[in-house]
Design a protein around this motif. Structure first.
Motif, PDB file in Angstrom:
ATOM      1  N   UNK A  94      36.081  42.843  45.363  1.00  0.00           N
ATOM      2  CA  UNK A  94      37.232  42.844  44.457  1.00  0.00           C
ATOM      3  C   UNK A  94      38.497  43.190  45.231  1.00  0.00           C
ATOM      4  N   UNK A  95      38.412  44.223  46.060  1.00  0.00           N
ATOM      5  CA  UNK A  95      39.609  44.621  46.802  1.00  0.00           C
ATOM      6  C   UNK A  95      40.025  43.556  47.816  1.00  0.00           C
ATOM      7  N   UNK A  96      39.065  42.949  48.506  1.00  0.00           N
ATOM      8  CA  UNK A  96      39.418  41.927  49.493  1.00  0.00           C
ATOM      9  C   UNK A  96      39.958  40.665  48.818  1.00  0.00           C
ATOM     10  N   UNK A  97      39.383  40.291  47.689  1.00  0.00           N
ATOM     11  CA  UNK A  97      39.862  39.097  46.976  1.00  0.00           C
ATOM     12  C   UNK A  97      41.238  39.343  46.370  1.00  0.00           C
ATOM     13  N   UNK A  98      41.492  40.559  45.902  1.00  0.00           N
ATOM     14  CA  UNK A  98      42.808  40.887  45.353  1.00  0.00           C
ATOM     15  C   UNK A  98      43.871  40.804  46.436  1.00  0.00           C
ATOM     16  N   UNK A 147      48.969  23.489  49.917  1.00  0.00           N
ATOM     17  CA  UNK A 147      48.550  22.096  49.757  1.00  0.00           C
ATOM     18  C   UNK A 147      47.815  21.931  48.429  1.00  0.00           C
ATOM     19  N   UNK A 148      46.991  22.936  48.087  1.00  0.00           N
ATOM     20  CA  UNK A 148      46.246  22.900  46.836  1.00  0.00           C
ATOM     21  C   UNK A 148      46.497  24.203  46.071  1.00  0.00           C
ATOM     22  N   UNK A 149      47.509  24.245  45.203  1.00  0.00           N
ATOM     23  CA  UNK A 149      47.837  25.481  44.493  1.00  0.00           C
ATOM     24  C   UNK A 149      46.765  25.923  43.493  1.00  0.00           C
ATOM     25  N   UNK A 150      45.813  25.055  43.198  1.00  0.00           N
ATOM     26  CA  UNK A 150      44.735  25.435  42.282  1.00  0.00           C
ATOM     27  C   UNK A 150      43.810  26.479  42.906  1.00  0.00           C
ATOM     28  N   UNK A 151      43.911  26.677  44.213  1.00  0.00           N
ATOM     29  CA  UNK A 151      43.122  27.709  44.883  1.00  0.00           C
ATOM     30  C   UNK A 151      43.465  29.086  44.327  1.00  0.00           C
ATOM     31  N   UNK A 152      44.713  29.283  43.962  1.00  0.00           N
ATOM     32  CA  UNK A 152      45.143  30.564  43.404  1.00  0.00           C
ATOM     33  C   UNK A 152      44.373  30.836  42.109  1.00  0.00           C
ATOM     34  N   UNK A 153      44.250  29.830  41.284  1.00  0.00           N
ATOM     35  CA  UNK A 153      43.519  29.982  40.024  1.00  0.00           C
ATOM     36  C   UNK A 153      42.048  30.293  40.281  1.00  0.00           C
ATOM     37  N   UNK A 175      40.692  31.785  42.887  1.00  0.00           N
ATOM     38  CA  UNK A 175      40.543  33.161  43.383  1.00  0.00           C
ATOM     39  C   UNK A 175      40.695  34.141  42.228  1.00  0.00           C
ATOM     40  N   UNK A 176      41.653  33.888  41.352  1.00  0.00           N
ATOM     41  CA  UNK A 176      41.870  34.765  40.198  1.00  0.00           C
ATOM     42  C   UNK A 176      40.635  34.792  39.292  1.00  0.00           C
ATOM     43  N   UNK A 222      37.859  36.871  40.942  1.00  0.00           N
ATOM     44  CA  UNK A 222      38.105  38.307  40.759  1.00  0.00           C
ATOM     45  C   UNK A 222      37.681  38.730  39.351  1.00  0.00           C
ATOM     46  N   UNK A 223      37.975  37.921  38.369  1.00  0.00           N
ATOM     47  CA  UNK A 223      37.592  38.235  36.990  1.00  0.00           C
ATOM     48  C   UNK A 223      36.074  38.293  36.844  1.00  0.00           C
ATOM     49  N   UNK A 224      35.369  37.376  37.494  1.00  0.00           N
ATOM     50  CA  UNK A 224      33.901  37.401  37.439  1.00  0.00           C
ATOM     51  C   UNK A 224      33.344  38.679  38.066  1.00  0.00           C
ATOM     52  N   UNK A 225      33.927  39.079  39.197  1.00  0.00           N
ATOM     53  CA  UNK A 225      33.481  40.305  39.861  1.00  0.00           C
ATOM     54  C   UNK A 225      33.738  41.525  38.976  1.00  0.00           C
ATOM     55  N   UNK A 226      34.920  41.582  38.379  1.00  0.00           N
ATOM     56  CA  UNK A 226      35.245  42.703  37.498  1.00  0.00           C
ATOM     57  C   UNK A 226      34.353  42.727  36.255  1.00  0.00           C
TER      58      UNK A 226
END
Length: 65
Positions: free
Chosen positions: A19-23, A39-45, A47-48, A51-55
């Motif tokens: 969680x900390x490394x992904x954040x 190049x692919x801004x969907x990567x941000x989504x 990763x987010x 993080x939600x799955x981990x939490x």
């Protein structure tokens, strides 16, 4: 679905570390995207959501304990 199975196999300490490394990774991606667009801004989504799955898994284990 495979990703969720892998998450459920991790220990609580490993989940917290991820969680900390992904954040941190998400923050860097957002900053980098503002400076020069990704190049692919969907990567941000993605990763987010990861993080939600981990939490979610952390919270599930907290409730069970």
């Amino acid at each position: 679905m495979k990703q969720r199975q892998e998450i459920s196999k991790l220990s609580v300490d490993d989940l917290k570390k991820q969680v900390s490394s992904e954040t941190e990774r998400l923050a860097k991606m957002k900053l980098g995207h503002k400076v020069t667009p990704l190049e692919n801004p969907l990567q941000i989504r993605d990763v987010r959501k990861h993080i939600a799955r981990l939490n979610t898994e952390l919270r599930k284990r907290e409730i069970q304990a």
